[in-house]
Structure formats: structure tokens, C-alpha cells
Design a protein around this motif. Structure first.
Motif, PDB file in Angstrom:
ATOM      1  N   GLN A 185      35.484  75.795  47.214  1.00  0.00           N
ATOM      2  CA  GLN A 185      34.392  76.177  48.188  1.00  0.00           C
ATOM      3  C   GLN A 185      35.053  77.129  49.031  1.00  0.00           C
ATOM      4  O   GLN A 185      35.869  77.179  49.777  1.00  0.00           O
ATOM      5  N   ARG A 186      34.138  78.127  49.131  1.00  0.00           N
ATOM      6  CA  ARG A 186      34.363  79.258  50.154  1.00  0.00           C
ATOM      7  C   ARG A 186      33.935  78.782  51.647  1.00  0.00           C
ATOM      8  O   ARG A 186      32.995  78.246  51.682  1.00  0.00           O
ATOM      9  N   GLY A 187      34.914  79.483  52.755  1.00  0.00           N
ATOM     10  CA  GLY A 187      34.634  79.156  53.926  1.00  0.00           C
ATOM     11  C   GLY A 187      34.907  77.531  54.284  1.00  0.00           C
ATOM     12  O   GLY A 187      35.307  76.835  53.648  1.00  0.00           O
ATOM     13  N   VAL A 188      34.332  77.085  55.516  1.00  0.00           N
ATOM     14  CA  VAL A 188      34.473  75.715  55.983  1.00  0.00           C
ATOM     15  C   VAL A 188      32.987  75.154  56.197  1.00  0.00           C
ATOM     16  O   VAL A 188      32.058  76.106  56.319  1.00  0.00           O
ATOM     17  N   TRP A 189      32.819  74.131  56.066  1.00  0.00           N
ATOM     18  CA  TRP A 189      31.511  73.285  56.067  1.00  0.00           C
ATOM     19  C   TRP A 189      31.670  72.282  57.384  1.00  0.00           C
ATOM     20  O   TRP A 189      32.672  71.750  57.744  1.00  0.00           O
ATOM     21  N   THR A 190      30.524  72.313  58.141  1.00  0.00           N
ATOM     22  CA  THR A 190      30.732  71.314  59.538  1.00  0.00           C
ATOM     23  C   THR A 190      29.774  70.075  59.215  1.00  0.00           C
ATOM     24  O   THR A 190      29.011  70.017  58.175  1.00  0.00           O
ATOM     25  N   VAL A 191      30.427  69.110  59.743  1.00  0.00           N
ATOM     26  CA  VAL A 191      29.759  67.569  59.702  1.00  0.00           C
ATOM     27  C   VAL A 191      29.665  67.142  61.172  1.00  0.00           C
ATOM     28  O   VAL A 191      30.627  67.124  61.939  1.00  0.00           O
ATOM     29  N   ASP A 192      28.463  66.560  61.682  1.00  0.00           N
ATOM     30  CA  ASP A 192      28.348  66.014  62.744  1.00  0.00           C
ATOM     31  C   ASP A 192      28.135  64.431  62.880  1.00  0.00           C
ATOM     32  O   ASP A 192      27.549  63.946  61.779  1.00  0.00           O
ATOM     33  N   SER A 193      28.553  63.911  64.076  1.00  0.00           N
ATOM     34  CA  SER A 193      28.449  62.482  63.927  1.00  0.00           C
ATOM     35  C   SER A 193      29.766  61.610  63.508  1.00  0.00           C
ATOM     36  O   SER A 193      30.140  62.039  62.328  1.00  0.00           O
ATOM     37  N   GLN A 194      30.008  60.426  64.173  1.00  0.00           N
ATOM     38  CA  GLN A 194      31.028  59.557  63.464  1.00  0.00           C
ATOM     39  C   GLN A 194      30.721  59.126  62.032  1.00  0.00           C
ATOM     40  O   GLN A 194      31.662  58.932  61.263  1.00  0.00           O
ATOM     41  N   GLY A 195      29.480  58.525  62.054  1.00  0.00           N
ATOM     42  CA  GLY A 195      29.039  57.999  60.721  1.00  0.00           C
ATOM     43  C   GLY A 195      29.213  59.072  59.462  1.00  0.00           C
ATOM     44  O   GLY A 195      29.738  58.574  58.657  1.00  0.00           O
ATOM     45  N   ALA A 196      28.933  60.263  59.835  1.00  0.00           N
ATOM     46  CA  ALA A 196      28.660  61.395  58.648  1.00  0.00           C
ATOM     47  C   ALA A 196      30.137  61.678  58.494  1.00  0.00           C
ATOM     48  O   ALA A 196      30.508  62.145  57.235  1.00  0.00           O
ATOM     49  N   VAL A 197      30.911  61.914  59.456  1.00  0.00           N
ATOM     50  CA  VAL A 197      32.332  62.402  59.255  1.00  0.00           C
ATOM     51  C   VAL A 197      33.155  61.216  58.451  1.00  0.00           C
ATOM     52  O   VAL A 197      33.666  61.369  57.370  1.00  0.00           O
ATOM     53  N   THR A 198      32.763  59.907  58.713  1.00  0.00           N
ATOM     54  CA  THR A 198      33.555  58.865  58.210  1.00  0.00           C
ATOM     55  C   THR A 198      32.980  58.657  56.522  1.00  0.00           C
ATOM     56  O   THR A 198      34.007  58.575  55.663  1.00  0.00           O
ATOM     57  N   ASP A 199      31.791  59.152  56.300  1.00  0.00           N
ATOM     58  CA  ASP A 199      31.359  59.256  54.918  1.00  0.00           C
ATOM     59  C   ASP A 199      31.823  60.270  54.207  1.00  0.00           C
ATOM     60  O   ASP A 199      32.331  59.997  52.990  1.00  0.00           O
ATOM     61  N   ARG A 200      32.133  61.278  54.736  1.00  0.00           N
ATOM     62  CA  ARG A 200      32.913  62.507  54.121  1.00  0.00           C
ATOM     63  C   ARG A 200      34.337  62.061  53.879  1.00  0.00           C
ATOM     64  O   ARG A 200      34.825  62.228  52.644  1.00  0.00           O
ATOM     65  N   VAL A 201      35.069  61.262  54.802  1.00  0.00           N
ATOM     66  CA  VAL A 201      36.263  60.940  54.760  1.00  0.00           C
ATOM     67  C   VAL A 201      36.445  59.958  53.430  1.00  0.00           C
ATOM     68  O   VAL A 201      37.164  60.028  52.576  1.00  0.00           O
ATOM     69  N   LEU A 202      35.631  59.023  53.451  1.00  0.00           N
ATOM     70  CA  LEU A 202      35.322  58.108  52.467  1.00  0.00           C
ATOM     71  C   LEU A 202      35.240  58.848  50.937  1.00  0.00           C
ATOM     72  O   LEU A 202      35.913  58.296  50.110  1.00  0.00           O
ATOM     73  N   ASP A 203      34.360  59.691  50.926  1.00  0.00           N
ATOM     74  CA  ASP A 203      34.227  60.701  49.537  1.00  0.00           C
ATOM     75  C   ASP A 203      35.483  61.122  49.450  1.00  0.00           C
ATOM     76  O   ASP A 203      35.953  61.230  48.013  1.00  0.00           O
ATOM     77  N   PHE A 204      36.199  61.722  50.161  1.00  0.00           N
ATOM     78  CA  PHE A 204      37.655  62.356  49.808  1.00  0.00           C
ATOM     79  C   PHE A 204      38.603  61.302  49.273  1.00  0.00           C
ATOM     80  O   PHE A 204      39.190  61.469  48.272  1.00  0.00           O
ATOM     81  N   ILE A 205      38.667  60.103  49.923  1.00  0.00           N
ATOM     82  CA  ILE A 205      39.454  59.266  49.757  1.00  0.00           C
ATOM     83  C   ILE A 205      39.111  58.601  48.352  1.00  0.00           C
ATOM     84  O   ILE A 205      39.919  58.490  47.341  1.00  0.00           O
ATOM     85  N   ASP A 206      37.872  58.209  47.816  1.00  0.00           N
ATOM     86  CA  ASP A 206      37.592  57.692  46.798  1.00  0.00           C
ATOM     87  C   ASP A 206      37.498  58.595  45.587  1.00  0.00           C
ATOM     88  O   ASP A 206      38.035  58.190  44.459  1.00  0.00           O
ATOM     89  N   GLY A 207      37.552  60.170  45.740  1.00  0.00           N
ATOM     90  CA  GLY A 207      38.067  61.098  44.769  1.00  0.00           C
ATOM     91  C   GLY A 207      39.351  61.277  44.591  1.00  0.00           C
ATOM     92  O   GLY A 207      39.822  62.289  43.737  1.00  0.00           O
ATOM     93  N   ALA A 208      40.463  61.003  45.451  1.00  0.00           N
ATOM     94  CA  ALA A 208      41.772  61.242  45.376  1.00  0.00           C
ATOM     95  C   ALA A 208      42.356  60.797  44.072  1.00  0.00           C
ATOM     96  O   ALA A 208      42.098  59.558  43.624  1.00  0.00           O
ATOM     97  N   ASP A 209      43.234  61.607  43.383  1.00  0.00           N
ATOM     98  CA  ASP A 209      43.975  61.148  42.150  1.00  0.00           C
ATOM     99  C   ASP A 209      45.705  61.168  42.508  1.00  0.00           C
ATOM    100  O   ASP A 209      46.112  60.233  41.934  1.00  0.00           O
ATOM    101  N   ASP A 210      46.077  61.847  43.408  1.00  0.00           N
ATOM    102  CA  ASP A 210      47.595  62.005  43.546  1.00  0.00           C
ATOM    103  C   ASP A 210      47.959  61.613  44.903  1.00  0.00           C
ATOM    104  O   ASP A 210      48.835  60.725  44.967  1.00  0.00           O
ATOM    105  N   GLU A 211      47.334  62.319  46.190  1.00  0.00           N
ATOM    106  CA  GLU A 211      47.862  62.052  47.248  1.00  0.00           C
ATOM    107  C   GLU A 211      46.800  62.297  48.421  1.00  0.00           C
ATOM    108  O   GLU A 211      46.059  63.048  48.513  1.00  0.00           O
ATOM    109  N   ILE A 212      47.133  61.198  49.416  1.00  0.00           N
ATOM    110  CA  ILE A 212      46.327  61.431  50.545  1.00  0.00           C
ATOM    111  C   ILE A 212      47.248  61.792  51.856  1.00  0.00           C
ATOM    112  O   ILE A 212      48.417  60.527  52.111  1.00  0.00           O
TER     113      ILE A 212
END
Length: 270
Positions: free
Chosen positions: A117-144
Motif C-alpha cells: 500500500q502506497r502512503g498511509v491510511w487514516t482511521v478515526d475513533s477507538q472502535g475503528a482503530v481497534t477493528d483495524r488492530v484486530l484485522d492485523f492480529i488475525d492475519g499475522a503469520d510470524d510476529e506481532i
């Protein structure tokens, strides 16, 4: 904002029923029947502000959705199902709608999302940020690698981190208080803990993470400690993905240096 069901249960019930798709008259009629136990169209009209001629239309709507029963008397009497049955019925309906939506969106998504992904993406609100964090954790294969403050370390995130650990994903956590560290060690025994690079209690920092060396996220608590939990802008974050993404490169370098110079007890190596 949702009405408080304790302060004004009638208004809260009507509001939620409308959000589940009932018309205003049907929602008011149903709440009136719950209050009355049973009643005629005249009874409902007197306590619901629904015109008597419109009560019958509302009853037809409610009867069609299985929310009221009708006694074929003269005049007709109407009876509302229990609160428990109502909640279960709407929960089943919501589960079905969610399932259909997920299947439809899965069919629409590209076969493979771009990992770079080129550049950076923004997320607002604690709920939305938590959702993005959960997405990243769920997709992790090696290290968090995850640094956080106590206020945003939710049970959902702990559960997701625990599930990742069970998949043999290496978990490194930092920036949390002693009490939270003990909680993490109890729930995720294999997690490695390290000291934060900064004293977060004196900053608006929220969380930083690197997943598999290819996804990163950093957030700040924009309204500070006094922000209400429902404040939609109480946290904002930026994230990036891909080996050459600028945010990934910078945060990965910081974390790599820190972890290479820290043992699992948080002390810097000689």
C-alpha cells in the motif's frame, strides 16, 4: 446518540425498534402493548400517541414479523411477545443479515488484496482503530510487536493475541503497566514483554504495532484522558502495509533496534 434505557426505557425501546426496521407507528404500538400486557386498538391509541385508525396497520406489520398475536374477538385484542423472545428474534435476524452481508462482500472483494500500500491510511475513533488492530492480529503469520496503553488494551485484543500465540505467532508487547503485564502473562504465557521507548503516561500516545514486518499502525489519543468513551474522535491512527511502505520501514527499524537491545525482562543488553 442512543437513549439511556434506564432513564427513559420507553423512548429507548422505540428508538431501537425503529433501528431494527419497524415503522414509527409499529414501534410505538409494540411498546404500548408491552406496557399494557394485552389491549385493543383503543387501548393502544390512548397510551401510544398512535391514531386509532393507524393502530391496525401497525398491528399488521407487527403480526407479520411475529411480534404480536391477535385474538379474534370483538373488539380484537392484541398481545406482544416477551422481551426475551423479542431480543432473540432480532438477534437471529441480525445474525442472518450479517451472514448474508459477509457472503456478498466476499464475492465482491478482489481474489487477492494488494499487500503493498502506497502512503498511509487514516482511521478515526477507538472502535475503528481497534477493528483495524484486530484485522492485523488475525492475519499475522510470524510476529506481532505491539506497544499500547492500558485504556485501549481490550479483552477482544487480548483474546486475538492469545489466538495468534496458539498459531505459534511470536508476540512481543510493550508500554503497559505492571498490572497489565501480569494480566498479559496470565492470559498469554508465551508473550515477551519489553519496556517502552517513551514514558507514555505523559504523552497522548495510544498504540504502535508491527505485524510480520509488513504492516504497521500508530495511534494517538487526540482528546486525552478526559475524553468520553463515546467520543468518535477520542483516538486516531495511521497505518501502512508493504515491505517498502514508508511507515512500515520507519517503525520496523525502530522496533528492530529496540528488540535487539532488550531481553524479555525489559532490561537493555550490555
Amino acid at each position: 446518540m442512543d437513549t439511556d434505557p434506564v432513564d427513559d426505557p420507553r423512548a429507548a425501546a422505540i428508538e431501537q425498534l425503529e433501528q431494527f426496521g419497524l415503522s414509527a407507528y409499529a414501534a410505538r404500538t409494540f411498546v404500548a402493548l408491552v406496557t399494557l400486557g394485552t389491549g385493543t386498538a383503543k387501548d393502544v391509541s390512548q397510551v401510544s400517541d398512535v391514531p386509532r385508525t393507524r393502530v391496525y396497520d401497525a398491528i399488521d406489520e407487527l403480526h407479520g414479523r411475529g411480534l404480536v398475536d391477535v385474538q379474534q374477538s370483538s373488539p380484537k385484542e392484541f398481545w406482544a411477545i416477551s422481551a426475551e423472545t423479542t431480543g432473540r428474534k432480532f438477534e437471529q435476524e441480525m445474525d442472518h443479515r450479517t451472514s448474508v452481508l459477509t457472503m456478498a462482500l466476499d464475492e465482491l472483494e478482489p481474489v487477492q488484496r494488494s499487500e503493498e500500500q502506497r502512503g498511509v491510511w487514516t482511521v478515526d475513533s477507538q472502535g475503528a482503530v481497534t477493528d483495524r488492530v484486530l484485522d492485523f492480529i488475525d492475519g499475522a503469520d510470524d510476529e506481532i510487536v505491539y506497544m499500547t496503553v492500558e485504556d485501549v488494551l481490550t479483552e477482544d485484543i487480548l483474546d486475538a493475541l492469545g489466538a495468534a500465540a496458539e498459531r505459534n505467532v511470536r508476540i512481543s508487547l510493550g508500554g503497559v503497566s505492571d498490572g497489565v503485564q501480569e494480566r498479559i502473562q496470565d492470559e498469554i504465557p508465551g508473550a515477551e514483554l519489553f519496556d517502552s521507548l517513551w514514558v507514555w503516561s505523559d504523552t497522548p500516545a495510544g498504540r504502535l504495532m508491527v505485524v510480520d514486518g509488513t504492516q504497521t499502525l500508530v495511534s494517538v489519543l487526540v482528546n486525552g484522558e478526559d475524553a468520553a468513551p463515546t467520543d468518535p474522535r477520542s483516538e486516531t491512527a495511521i497505518w501502512g502495509a508493504g515491505q517498502t511502505n514508508s511507515l512500515v520501514v520507519v517503525l520496523k527499524a525502530i522496533f528492530t533496534w529496540r528488540l535487539e537491545n532488550t531481553d524479555t525482562t525489559g532490561d537493555q543488553s550490555e
